[in-house]
Design a protein around this motif. Structure first.
Motif, PDB file in Angstrom:
ATOM      1  N   LEU A 213      36.076 -21.104 -15.614  1.00 21.99           N
ATOM      2  CA  LEU A 213      34.868 -21.710 -15.001  1.00 21.99           C
ATOM      3  C   LEU A 213      33.823 -22.221 -15.929  1.00 21.99           C
ATOM      4  N   SER A 214      33.132 -23.063 -15.585  1.00 24.85           N
ATOM      5  CA  SER A 214      31.851 -23.520 -16.266  1.00 24.85           C
ATOM      6  C   SER A 214      30.712 -23.246 -15.473  1.00 24.85           C
ATOM      7  N   VAL A 215      29.747 -22.501 -16.267  1.00 22.07           N
ATOM      8  CA  VAL A 215      28.657 -21.948 -15.534  1.00 22.07           C
ATOM      9  C   VAL A 215      27.248 -22.268 -16.330  1.00 22.07           C
ATOM     10  N   ASP A 216      26.360 -22.882 -15.863  1.00 20.42           N
ATOM     11  CA  ASP A 216      24.944 -23.079 -16.446  1.00 20.42           C
ATOM     12  C   ASP A 216      24.151 -22.127 -16.249  1.00 20.42           C
ATOM     13  N   ALA A 217      23.321 -21.338 -17.092  1.00 19.70           N
ATOM     14  CA  ALA A 217      22.230 -20.442 -16.647  1.00 19.70           C
ATOM     15  C   ALA A 217      20.818 -20.630 -17.272  1.00 19.70           C
ATOM     16  N   ALA A 218      19.797 -20.660 -16.382  1.00 18.89           N
ATOM     17  CA  ALA A 218      18.795 -21.179 -16.954  1.00 18.89           C
ATOM     18  C   ALA A 218      17.901 -19.600 -17.054  1.00 18.89           C
ATOM     19  N   PRO A 219      17.431 -19.391 -18.286  1.00 17.97           N
ATOM     20  CA  PRO A 219      16.772 -18.373 -18.383  1.00 17.97           C
ATOM     21  C   PRO A 219      15.420 -18.251 -17.561  1.00 17.97           C
ATOM     22  N   VAL A 220      15.076 -16.788 -17.130  1.00 15.19           N
ATOM     23  CA  VAL A 220      13.983 -16.756 -16.325  1.00 15.19           C
ATOM     24  C   VAL A 220      13.004 -16.036 -16.954  1.00 15.19           C
ATOM     25  N   LYS A 221      11.718 -16.261 -16.463  1.00 11.92           N
ATOM     26  CA  LYS A 221      10.398 -15.509 -17.119  1.00 11.92           C
ATOM     27  C   LYS A 221      10.446 -14.029 -16.532  1.00 11.92           C
ATOM     28  N   LYS A 222      10.360 -13.182 -17.680  1.00 15.34           N
ATOM     29  CA  LYS A 222      10.093 -11.842 -17.032  1.00 15.34           C
ATOM     30  C   LYS A 222       9.178 -10.984 -18.056  1.00 15.34           C
ATOM     31  N   ALA A 223       8.420 -10.206 -17.202  1.00 18.48           N
ATOM     32  CA  ALA A 223       7.512  -9.295 -18.315  1.00 18.48           C
ATOM     33  C   ALA A 223       8.046  -7.856 -18.406  1.00 18.48           C
TER      34      ALA A 223
ATOM     35  N   TRP B 215      11.151 -15.519 -21.787  1.00 17.34           N
ATOM     36  CA  TRP B 215      12.362 -16.153 -21.243  1.00 17.34           C
ATOM     37  C   TRP B 215      13.346 -15.312 -21.361  1.00 17.34           C
ATOM     38  N   VAL B 216      14.131 -14.859 -20.251  1.00 16.39           N
ATOM     39  CA  VAL B 216      15.411 -13.808 -20.683  1.00 16.39           C
ATOM     40  C   VAL B 216      16.603 -14.280 -19.772  1.00 16.39           C
ATOM     41  N   LEU B 217      17.670 -13.809 -20.298  1.00 15.25           N
ATOM     42  CA  LEU B 217      18.902 -13.970 -19.426  1.00 15.25           C
ATOM     43  C   LEU B 217      19.278 -12.645 -18.645  1.00 15.25           C
ATOM     44  N   GLY B 218      18.806 -11.602 -19.402  1.00 10.79           N
ATOM     45  CA  GLY B 218      19.355 -10.224 -18.526  1.00 10.79           C
ATOM     46  C   GLY B 218      20.391  -9.731 -19.233  1.00 10.79           C
ATOM     47  N   ILE B 219      20.973  -9.982 -20.589  1.00  8.12           N
ATOM     48  CA  ILE B 219      21.861  -9.234 -21.449  1.00  8.12           C
ATOM     49  C   ILE B 219      21.399  -8.167 -22.083  1.00  8.12           C
ATOM     50  N   GLY B 220      21.954  -7.241 -22.147  1.00  8.35           N
ATOM     51  CA  GLY B 220      21.568  -5.844 -22.765  1.00  8.35           C
ATOM     52  C   GLY B 220      22.466  -4.560 -22.482  1.00  8.35           C
ATOM     53  N   ARG B 221      22.192  -3.420 -22.588  1.00  3.72           N
ATOM     54  CA  ARG B 221      22.933  -2.550 -22.758  1.00  3.72           C
ATOM     55  C   ARG B 221      23.485  -2.181 -21.258  1.00  3.72           C
TER      56      ARG B 221
ATOM     57  N   VAL C 299      25.759  -7.333 -13.571  1.00  7.22           N
ATOM     58  CA  VAL C 299      24.986  -8.443 -13.553  1.00  7.22           C
ATOM     59  C   VAL C 299      23.623  -7.937 -12.882  1.00  7.22           C
ATOM     60  N   PRO C 300      22.577  -7.773 -13.599  1.00 10.11           N
ATOM     61  CA  PRO C 300      21.223  -7.330 -13.081  1.00 10.11           C
ATOM     62  C   PRO C 300      20.790  -8.050 -12.029  1.00 10.11           C
ATOM     63  N   ALA C 301      20.468  -7.469 -11.004  1.00  4.69           N
ATOM     64  CA  ALA C 301      19.968  -8.464  -9.795  1.00  4.69           C
ATOM     65  C   ALA C 301      18.532  -9.074 -10.274  1.00  4.69           C
ATOM     66  N   ASP C 302      18.572 -10.509  -9.445  1.00  6.72           N
ATOM     67  CA  ASP C 302      17.483 -11.238  -9.940  1.00  6.72           C
ATOM     68  C   ASP C 302      17.233 -11.854 -11.352  1.00  6.72           C
ATOM     69  N   SER C 303      18.398 -11.465 -12.144  1.00  4.17           N
ATOM     70  CA  SER C 303      18.328 -12.024 -13.636  1.00  4.17           C
ATOM     71  C   SER C 303      18.841 -13.451 -13.661  1.00  4.17           C
ATOM     72  N   ALA C 304      18.800 -14.106 -14.764  1.00  2.00           N
ATOM     73  CA  ALA C 304      19.206 -15.421 -14.915  1.00  2.00           C
ATOM     74  C   ALA C 304      20.831 -15.288 -14.547  1.00  2.00           C
ATOM     75  N   LEU C 305      21.545 -14.325 -15.184  1.00  2.44           N
ATOM     76  CA  LEU C 305      23.098 -14.336 -15.015  1.00  2.44           C
ATOM     77  C   LEU C 305      23.408 -14.130 -13.552  1.00  2.44           C
ATOM     78  N   ALA C 306      22.727 -13.311 -12.714  1.00  2.00           N
ATOM     79  CA  ALA C 306      23.059 -13.327 -11.258  1.00  2.00           C
ATOM     80  C   ALA C 306      22.672 -14.643 -10.644  1.00  2.00           C
ATOM     81  N   LYS C 307      21.487 -15.402 -10.769  1.00  2.00           N
ATOM     82  CA  LYS C 307      21.233 -16.553 -10.239  1.00  2.00           C
ATOM     83  C   LYS C 307      22.346 -17.735 -10.706  1.00  2.00           C
ATOM     84  N   ALA C 308      22.812 -17.549 -11.787  1.00  2.00           N
ATOM     85  CA  ALA C 308      23.837 -18.549 -12.218  1.00  2.00           C
ATOM     86  C   ALA C 308      25.283 -18.321 -11.534  1.00  2.00           C
ATOM     87  N   GLY C 309      25.375 -17.046 -10.682  1.00  2.00           N
ATOM     88  CA  GLY C 309      26.569 -16.890 -10.231  1.00  2.00           C
ATOM     89  C   GLY C 309      27.717 -16.271 -11.029  1.00  2.00           C
ATOM     90  N   LEU C 310      27.110 -15.509 -12.098  1.00  2.00           N
ATOM     91  CA  LEU C 310      28.190 -14.778 -13.011  1.00  2.00           C
ATOM     92  C   LEU C 310      28.357 -13.524 -12.136  1.00  2.00           C
TER      93      LEU C 310
END
Length: 609
Positions: A452-462, A280-286, A378-389
């Motif tokens: 804003l109030s934003v809900d982000a659901a982690p996505v599974k990534k390998a 499970w990842v959000l997509g936060i990193g460098r 905001v990486p494409a297809d990341s949980a952040l992007a899907k949440a609208g951030l």
């Protein structure tokens, strides 16, 4: 590693640690018998008796639980004292002193032959090569960099990386030490300032393949145990974390990897990381970290260009810099090149021609990012992007908890973060998501003037995976008989002195108690040493034996040093300390040691994960 090898290593550890405890108890037993103290039991291991033989008054036994051993002396228990001449308390102060100190003396004496034997067998140690230098540490303030070979520190020759660390630990905090090192065939000098064990700020080069799983991506690509990573896609590498990061980000992509085998022969492999276990990842990193300067290392290209904390890098060599991750990717292949760097300082646009530095052929500027709650990308297809951030969004709270971003968090903030009361970095948020099971996180976000109030659901990534384990680059230190005696004795004395100095630093708060190790840490270190070779295990056992010799002399009730302290008071008073007082002191000492044991065990476990 097969099951038989694991069992053998475990047996080596069990026998080794029990031997150290056995010789300690043997010391007490021998001197007790010499002074005529009756000893009903001398036991190897603890618990119920499973076998033994009685010789005279003593039952020499082996007990059930493989946890050290003990000697039972008549008169030790106040409730069983009769005043008989063969009881411990019936002996004179000096006789009892010898009995109590004998265990420590045995640990001290036995450390020497164990250390000597470790050098005769051969000890595998980390090579004196720098793998990584961390910010806000003594190494960061020096001119040392990845790929450097350490030659000496404070006038002491460095044959292994541990020699460097030991010299830092032995010296008082604040002392400046000259370091001699080799870079690109040239011998150079710099200086480091002694801090604590956690602020050495450096790690040895860790690029050697320790294990390769059969029929997995690494083995299929031609990697073999003992291979050393030299470069990936033409960029030199020096650190296991750096290699792992490249592998993680390149699942399914072919990487041109140069490796060097044990004989020193180089070969080029095309390595394609497979997809690893999904997490499970959000997509936060460098890639989401803004290219804002947080720390500038002295005497580096960044410092010489005039970069300062707070500057935001805009372009390098004409390429737009969207994140700190992008900055790293642009700089690394440009070692030795002069490029134009542009940046913003407040509202002012600035630029400079910068000669990119070289760390063994890898480009660097000598800057680290400023901690930030702002998303650079905001990486494409990341949980952040899907949440609208969106890029530029600032995250203020996570699940109602404050995201408190400062360059140097206070000790109190760190404790609150460990307790889960606040967050002190976006990386901490990412780590929490990875440790969870996909639970949604609620963000309070600032976007320009909007809240804003934003809900982000982690996505599974390998991530990418080669199914290999990396370790430090090592060298074998093996000596002849004469040199082994010299080096072994010097090492034993060194450990004795260093243990005393470490205790002194703890008392004057120059060192942190969290750096100590308890049973979990000792067994973990022993297992690692056993896998590295018998000589390494012997060295660790010698160190543990000497540590016990020093620590057991501390004037804490229930330790030998506590008994000796009561003897000293008895000598001054002319009569023993009342049994009741000794009982209360022993209970307090036991509580203190139990608390310390729980404290260090907690940190041992935390370090493992």
């Amino acid at each position: 590693m097969d099951v038989l090898a694991r069992l053998w290593f475990s047996l080596e550890i069990l026998l080794g640690i029990n031997f150290i405890i056995f010789v300690h108890e043997l010391g007490h037993f021998m001197f007790a018998k010499w002074h005529g103290v009756r000893c009903p039991v001398f036991s190897i291991w603890m618990g119920p008796r499973i076998w033994g033989v009685k010789r005279g008054e003593t039952d020499y036994r082996i007990s059930l639980l493989p946890l050290g051993g003990y000697v039972m002396m008549a008169g030790e228990n106040p409730d069983e004292r009769t005043g008989a001449p063969d009881e411990l308390t019936s002996k004179g102060v000096f006789a009892r002193f010898q009995i109590f100190v004998a265990g420590t003396a045995m640990n001290f004496v036995w450390a020497f032959p164990i250390m000597i034997l470790s050098f005769m067998v051969g000890k595998e140690v980390a090579a004196p090569m720098v793998g990584d230098v961390r910010p806000d540490t003594s190494a960061w303030e020096s001119e040392l960099q990845a790929g450097d070979e350490l030659l000496s520190i404070g006038g002491t020759q460095v044959r292994a990386y541990e020699d460097y660390v030991k010299e830092i630990v032995r010296r008082p905090k604040g002392e400046k030490l000259e370091v001699e090192y080799r870079r690109g065939g040239q011998t150079r000098k710099t200086s480091v300032t002694v801090g604590t064990a956690t602020t050495i700020g450096m790690s040895p080069i860790s690029t050697v393949v320790a294990e390769v799983e059969k029929d997995k991506a690494g083995a299929a690509s031609g990697l073999r145990k003992g291979d050393e990573f030299v470069s990936i896609d033409g960029i030199p590498v020096f650190d296991a974390n750096e290699i792992s990061d490249i592998i993680d980000r390149n699942a399914g992509k072919g990487l041109a990897v140069v490796v060097r085998d044990k004989a020193g022969a180089s070969r080029t492999l095309t390595i394609t990381p497979a997809l690893g276990e999904e997490k499970w990842v959000l997509g936060i990193g460098r890639e989401t970290t803004p290219p804002v300067v947080g720390v500038v290392r002295p005497n580096t290209p960044g410092a010489k260009a005039g970069l300062k904390p707070g500057d935001e890098i805009a372009t390098i060599a004409g390429e737009s810099v969207a994140s700190f991750g992008a900055l790293t990717q642009i700089v690394r292949p440009r070692a030795g090149q002069t490029v134009t760097v542009t940046w913003k300082r407040g509202t002012e646009a600035m630029s400079a021609e910068v000669l990119i530095g070289s760390q063994g052929g890898r480009g660097f500027l000598g800057i680290m990012p400023e901690p930030s709650n702002r998303l650079a990308t905001v990486p494409a297809d990341s949980a952040l992007a899907k949440a609208g951030l969106q890029p530029g969004d600032r995250i203020l709270t996570v699940n109602g908890k404050e995201l408190k971003i400062v360059s140097s968090p206070s000790a109190d903030d760190r404790k609150r973060a460990v307790k889960g009361e606040i967050y002190i970095s976006l990386d901490q948020v990412e780590m929490e998501a990875r440790a969870g099971k996909g639970e949604k996180l609620s963000f309070a976000v600032k976007r320009g003037d909007q809240s804003l109030s934003v809900d982000a659901a982690p996505v599974k990534k390998a991530d990418g995976d080669l199914s290999i384990r990396l370790q430090h680059k090592t060298i074998m230190l093996r000596s002849g008989f004469g040199e082994s005696i010299q080096r072994g004795c010097a090492e034993a004395i060194d450990v004795f002195v260093l243990t005393g100095q470490m205790l002194r630093k703890l008392l004057v708060h120059e060192e942190e108690a969290s750096n100590l190790s308890g049973p979990v840490g000792i067994v973990s270190a022993a297992y690692k040493s056993a896998t590295e070779g018998f000589g390494n295990l012997l060295w660790l056992l010698g160190m543990i034996s000497m540590n016990l010799a020093v620590i057991n002399l501390l004037p804490i009730p229930v330790l030998d040093g506590g008994h000796i302290f009561f003897l000293f008071i008895e000598k001054l008073r002319g009569k023993p300390v009342p049994a009741r007082v000794q009982g209360y002191a022993a209970a307090g000492g036991a509580l203190l040691l139990l608390s310390l044991m729980l404290f260090v065990t907690w940190h041992d476990i935390a370090r493992m994960f």
